[in-house]
Design an enzyme around this catalytic site. Sequence first.
Site, short mmCIF file in Angstrom:
data_model
loop_
_atom_site.label_atom_id
_atom_site.label_comp_id
_atom_site.label_asym_id
_atom_site.label_seq_id
_atom_site.Cartn_x
_atom_site.Cartn_y
_atom_site.Cartn_z
N ARG A 140 5.31 13.93 -9.00
CA ARG A 140 5.87 12.96 -9.53
C ARG A 140 6.59 13.34 -10.59
NH1 ARG A 140 0.57 9.51 -10.78
NH2 ARG A 140 1.93 7.79 -11.35
N LEU A 195 -6.71 14.44 -5.99
CA LEU A 195 -5.50 13.46 -5.77
C LEU A 195 -5.50 12.67 -7.11
CD1 LEU A 195 -5.45 13.39 -2.11
CD2 LEU A 195 -3.90 14.85 -3.45
N ASP A 196 -4.23 12.05 -7.26
CA ASP A 196 -4.29 11.14 -8.25
C ASP A 196 -5.04 9.62 -7.64
OD1 ASP A 196 -2.92 12.46 -10.20
OD2 ASP A 196 -0.83 11.69 -9.24
N LYS A 197 -5.24 8.83 -8.47
CA LYS A 197 -5.96 7.54 -8.13
C LYS A 197 -5.24 7.01 -6.82
CE LYS A 197 -7.25 2.73 -9.40
NZ LYS A 197 -7.07 1.74 -10.22
#
Length: 317
Positions: A236, A137-139
């Site tokens: 996104r 997962l992204d930060k």
Amino acid sequence: MPQDQQIVSIVPPEMAQQRLDQVVASLCPQYSRSQLQKWIKSGQVLVDNKPLKPKERLTGGEQIIIHATQEVQTRSEAEAIDLDIVYEDEDLLVLNKPADLVVHPAAGNWTGTLVNGLLHYNPQLEMLPRAGIVHRLDKDTTGLMVVAKSLEAHSSLVEQLQARDVSREYLALVQRPVIAGGTIEANIGRHHIDRLKMALMEGGKEAITHYRVEERFRHHTLLRVALETGRTHQIRVHLTANHMPIVGDQLYGGRPRVPAGISGELREALQAFPRQALHATRLGLIHPITEEEMEWEVPVPEDMDVLLALLRAEEAV
């Protein structure tokens, strides 16, 4: 420290005339083909107590002994980091990742990552690639992640992801009213100029995103998004390209879009929201050992919950 294990198998009759490397790959799916090839070539695989070349064919009924030496796969510093463990057994664990936590160590983030925390929580994970992490997962994206605790589980989970058998659903708060759900199919690749970003491109990798309306607000929509593929920044990029930027996504959505005529409290909350309002809320998979269908779901974190409460209050005015 390397770990040694001896594996003894009998070649079944149906594998007669297959090559040695093909047979051991079938008998030991928990190990990569490259690792098995390495052991065969180094004499750590014996067929009736004799080393053979990888391409030699077997007749069936032979005894295969593999002296499996497992080397450390993940060399990162173990750090005490709080982990929100949702589920754990001998083969896997599922955790709820908070915002502001990088998953893998990299330039600028060698410490303080999820990998560092996992190695402190379970030092044996150093024997697995990326400490058992099979997806990321992204930060600043929150929510559910699965981590393998054994080579067999790791191999199974990677195969499930590649076969698109892992179910992943997200909640995304977007900056526009959305009438109905849909599917976005558009290839994604690295941006030609800004290397921190991904972009739609014909030569990119296949990317498919399904979305439906979870909750409508006057100027925003909470979407439930299901991934069919798992490209970097996929949700996104796809939502932004379809004029549905996620609240707080400065990399793809630009500056916050604050509608006119809303309360000061909501305006301030939208402007100050520190990250993309994206949460991995549901995860489903087949247990790598028991083959049981398993599913977990966690609610949105506090920051998204507060923002959604303000949006609901605005509707009631």
